[in-house]
Design a protein around this motif. Structure first.
Motif, mmCIF file in Angstrom:
data_model
loop_
_atom_site.group_PDB
_atom_site.id
_atom_site.type_symbol
_atom_site.label_atom_id
_atom_site.label_comp_id
_atom_site.label_asym_id
_atom_site.label_seq_id
_atom_site.Cartn_x
_atom_site.Cartn_y
_atom_site.Cartn_z
ATOM 1 N N GLU A 1 47.622 11.207 2.247
ATOM 2 C CA GLU A 1 48.220 12.465 2.687
ATOM 3 C C GLU A 1 48.188 12.611 4.207
ATOM 4 O O GLU A 1 48.998 13.354 4.777
ATOM 5 N N HIS B 1 52.160 20.701 5.144
ATOM 6 C CA HIS B 1 52.231 20.276 3.744
ATOM 7 C C HIS B 1 50.846 19.877 3.239
ATOM 8 O O HIS B 1 50.440 20.259 2.125
ATOM 9 N N HIS B 2 50.106 19.105 4.032
ATOM 10 C CA HIS B 2 48.775 18.650 3.632
ATOM 11 C C HIS B 2 47.832 19.830 3.392
ATOM 12 O O HIS B 2 47.130 19.892 2.377
ATOM 13 N N HIS C 1 48.916 21.994 0.306
ATOM 14 C CA HIS C 1 48.617 21.274 -0.935
ATOM 15 C C HIS C 1 47.115 21.330 -1.237
ATOM 16 O O HIS C 1 46.698 21.662 -2.356
ATOM 17 N N THR C 2 46.303 21.046 -0.228
ATOM 18 C CA THR C 2 44.850 21.049 -0.423
ATOM 19 C C THR C 2 44.342 22.444 -0.774
ATOM 20 O O THR C 2 43.516 22.601 -1.684
ATOM 21 N N ARG D 1 45.941 24.942 -2.203
ATOM 22 C CA ARG D 1 46.346 25.308 -3.565
ATOM 23 C C ARG D 1 45.461 24.621 -4.601
ATOM 24 O O ARG D 1 45.026 25.239 -5.581
#
Length: 238
Positions: free
Chosen positions: A181, A203-204, A207-208, A210
């Motif tokens: 990632e 984005h990273h 995502h983490t 969530r």
């Protein structure tokens, strides 16, 4: 009997106590449902009460402990809502820092970022080394963006999520997947593509955040059970 030891190499005695408390939480030596006294901690660490009090005030400001007047303190582990707040703050700081690291960092700073990412990749089979390398890479990116205060804030926020322990912080991903990632972030920074670096970092983090929040909602008791592998991580706790 609580087993703690002072962290070597800390800038001050209070810093060493802070590190020791964090390591004790990660290792399961300090648990959320118990009250500990300043006197007890000072005796275990063989220090005076003053650095212990200073350390607890810092940890209370960060939301990691609750101080109970005339009684002592209790460990407070982050909840799903806390994780979402932490990542909201990180999202306000790190994507912009990644963009500035891409557009304005020196060649030497880019070389440092490249080396930090290579160290992360080399540590995917060593959990302790991996989390240290992960923090170092994020720190390099933010500092290359020219904001040391933001780096200090992010370090404190990461210390909060670190209390959850590796089984929760991975949130269902393998270490190689987490490393992957980071690849588009670093690639964009080294290519001096600010927009792509900002987008990849956002984005990273989204995502983490969530995944972590979802893990805690699914199993609110998970943080209290991290001690199985946490002893391996205690040396890396900050």
């Amino acid at each position: 009997m609580v087993r703690l030891s002072l962290s070597p190499g800390a800038p001050s005695l209070a810093d060493a106590v802070v590190d020791s408390i964090r390591a004790g939480v990660v290792a399961g030596e300090l648990v959320p449902d118990r009250t500990y006294s300043v006197y007890q901690l000072a005796e275990v660490l063989d220090v005076s009460r003053s650095p212990v009090r200073e350390a607890l005030l810092r940890l209370a400001e960060a939301g990691l402990v609750e101080i109970e007047r005339n009684r002592g303190f209790r460990v407070v582990l982050p909840r799903a809502s806390d994780i979402l707040e932490i990542f909201e703050i990180r999202l306000a700081l790190e994507p912009d820092a990644a963009r500035r690291a891409a557009e304005h960092a020196s060649d030497d700073e880019h070389a440092t970022i490249r080396a930090a990412f290579e160290a992360l990749g080399a540590a995917v089979h060593d959990e302790d080394r991996f989390w240290v390398a992960d923090q170092h890479l994020h720190d390099c990116l933010v500092r290359a963006g020219g904001n040391c205060r933001a780096a200090a804030i992010i370090e404190r926020l990461r210390a909060t999520t670190a209390l959850l322990g590796p089984p929760t912080t991975t949130a269902g991903r393998t270490l190689p997947e987490i490393c992957d990632e980071h690849e588009p972030i670093v690639a964009a920074v080294l290519a001096r593509d600010g927009a792509a670096a900002e987008r990849a970092m956002r984005h990273h983090l989204e995502h983490t955040g969530r995944l972590l929040a979802r893990t805690l909602r699914a199993d609110p008791a998970a943080p209290a059970g991290v001690s199985q592998s946490a002893h391996r991580r205690a040396a890396a706790a900050r």
